[in-house]
Design a protein around this motif. Structure first.
Motif, PDB file in Angstrom:
ATOM      1  N   GLY A  32       0.823  -1.201   0.000  1.00  0.00           N
ATOM      2  CA  GLY A  32       0.000   0.000   0.000  1.00  0.00           C
ATOM      3  C   GLY A  32       0.858   1.253   0.000  1.00  0.00           C
ATOM      4  O   GLY A  32       0.424   2.305  -0.446  1.00  0.00           O
ATOM      5  N   VAL A  33       2.091   1.131   0.483  1.00  0.00           N
ATOM      6  CA  VAL A  33       3.057   2.230   0.451  1.00  0.00           C
ATOM      7  C   VAL A  33       4.239   1.843  -0.433  1.00  0.00           C
ATOM      8  O   VAL A  33       4.749   2.665  -1.180  1.00  0.00           O
ATOM      9  CB  VAL A  33       3.535   2.595   1.880  1.00  0.00           C
ATOM     10  N   LEU A  34       4.654   0.580  -0.337  1.00  0.00           N
ATOM     11  CA  LEU A  34       5.709   0.063  -1.200  1.00  0.00           C
ATOM     12  C   LEU A  34       5.083  -0.805  -2.286  1.00  0.00           C
ATOM     13  O   LEU A  34       4.208  -1.621  -2.004  1.00  0.00           O
ATOM     14  CB  LEU A  34       6.716  -0.780  -0.409  1.00  0.00           C
ATOM     15  N   ALA A  35       5.563  -0.625  -3.500  1.00  0.00           N
ATOM     16  CA  ALA A  35       5.063  -1.407  -4.628  1.00  0.00           C
ATOM     17  C   ALA A  35       5.955  -2.602  -4.930  1.00  0.00           C
ATOM     18  O   ALA A  35       5.479  -3.626  -5.409  1.00  0.00           O
ATOM     19  CB  ALA A  35       4.964  -0.527  -5.873  1.00  0.00           C
ATOM     20  N   ASP A  36       7.263  -2.480  -4.634  1.00  0.00           N
ATOM     21  CA  ASP A  36       8.186  -3.559  -4.954  1.00  0.00           C
ATOM     22  C   ASP A  36       9.440  -3.421  -4.109  1.00  0.00           C
ATOM     23  O   ASP A  36       9.749  -2.339  -3.591  1.00  0.00           O
ATOM     24  CB  ASP A  36       8.561  -3.515  -6.444  1.00  0.00           C
ATOM     25  N   CYS A  37      10.161  -4.539  -3.996  1.00  0.00           N
ATOM     26  CA  CYS A  37      11.413  -4.570  -3.256  1.00  0.00           C
ATOM     27  C   CYS A  37      12.226  -5.737  -3.793  1.00  0.00           C
ATOM     28  O   CYS A  37      11.712  -6.855  -3.883  1.00  0.00           O
ATOM     29  CB  CYS A  37      11.133  -4.750  -1.766  1.00  0.00           C
ATOM     30  N   THR A  47      10.756   0.333  -4.275  1.00  0.00           N
ATOM     31  CA  THR A  47       9.921   1.199  -5.102  1.00  0.00           C
ATOM     32  C   THR A  47       8.653   1.527  -4.330  1.00  0.00           C
ATOM     33  O   THR A  47       7.937   0.631  -3.892  1.00  0.00           O
ATOM     34  CB  THR A  47       9.546   0.494  -6.425  1.00  0.00           C
ATOM     35  N   PHE A  48       8.413   2.799  -4.149  1.00  0.00           N
ATOM     36  CA  PHE A  48       7.219   3.279  -3.460  1.00  0.00           C
ATOM     37  C   PHE A  48       6.060   3.374  -4.447  1.00  0.00           C
ATOM     38  O   PHE A  48       6.270   3.495  -5.656  1.00  0.00           O
ATOM     39  CB  PHE A  48       7.484   4.656  -2.838  1.00  0.00           C
TER      40      PHE A  48
END
Length: 130
Positions: A32-37, A47-48
């Motif tokens: 919901g805040v981070l899209a990927d890691c 990635t936010f």
């Protein structure tokens, strides 16, 4: 330097520690805040959802204190270090404490709302799986 601290109560301190400890999968705990890691060795690319991308290095994990520290090494900051710590409340639950030190001071206007949204997402996502 500006220091920002956020705290949130969690109903399961152990589950919160497991989520915070999983450095390479932060996008699950902070969905919901981070899209990927993605993780390579001790560096993750985060990635936010707002499109910002930062590179963070794992500084250390203290399992006894249930604390993890990291620093942004490629992003919009002159300096950024942060830590998560999960403390028990004595009845199974606990509190997550997130502290961030940043430069320049003006960056706090961007970081503080992201941290607030992040800690709320962490608590919400943790409750969904426990």
């Amino acid at each position: 330097m500006v220091s920002i601290t956020k705290k949130v109560a969690v109903s399961d301190g152990w589950a919160a520690w497991q989520a915070a400890y999983d450095f390479g999968n932060a996008h699950h705990a902070f969905a919901g805040v981070l899209a990927d890691c993605t993780l390579e060795d001790d560096v993750r690319m985060v990635t936010f959802t707002n499109g910002m991308v930062v590179k963070e290095r794992l500084i250390g994990i203290d399992e006894g204190r249930r604390r993890i520290a990291y620093a942004v090494i490629d992003g919009p900051f002159a300096h950024h270090n942060a830590s998560f710590q999960i403390r028990d409340n004595g009845v199974g639950g606990g509190v997550m404490i997130w502290t961030c030190d940043i430069l320049p001071d003006e960056a706090s206007a961007m970081v503080e709302p992201l941290m607030q949204a992040g800690i709320e997402a962490f608590a919400r996502n943790l409750e969904a799986v426990t």
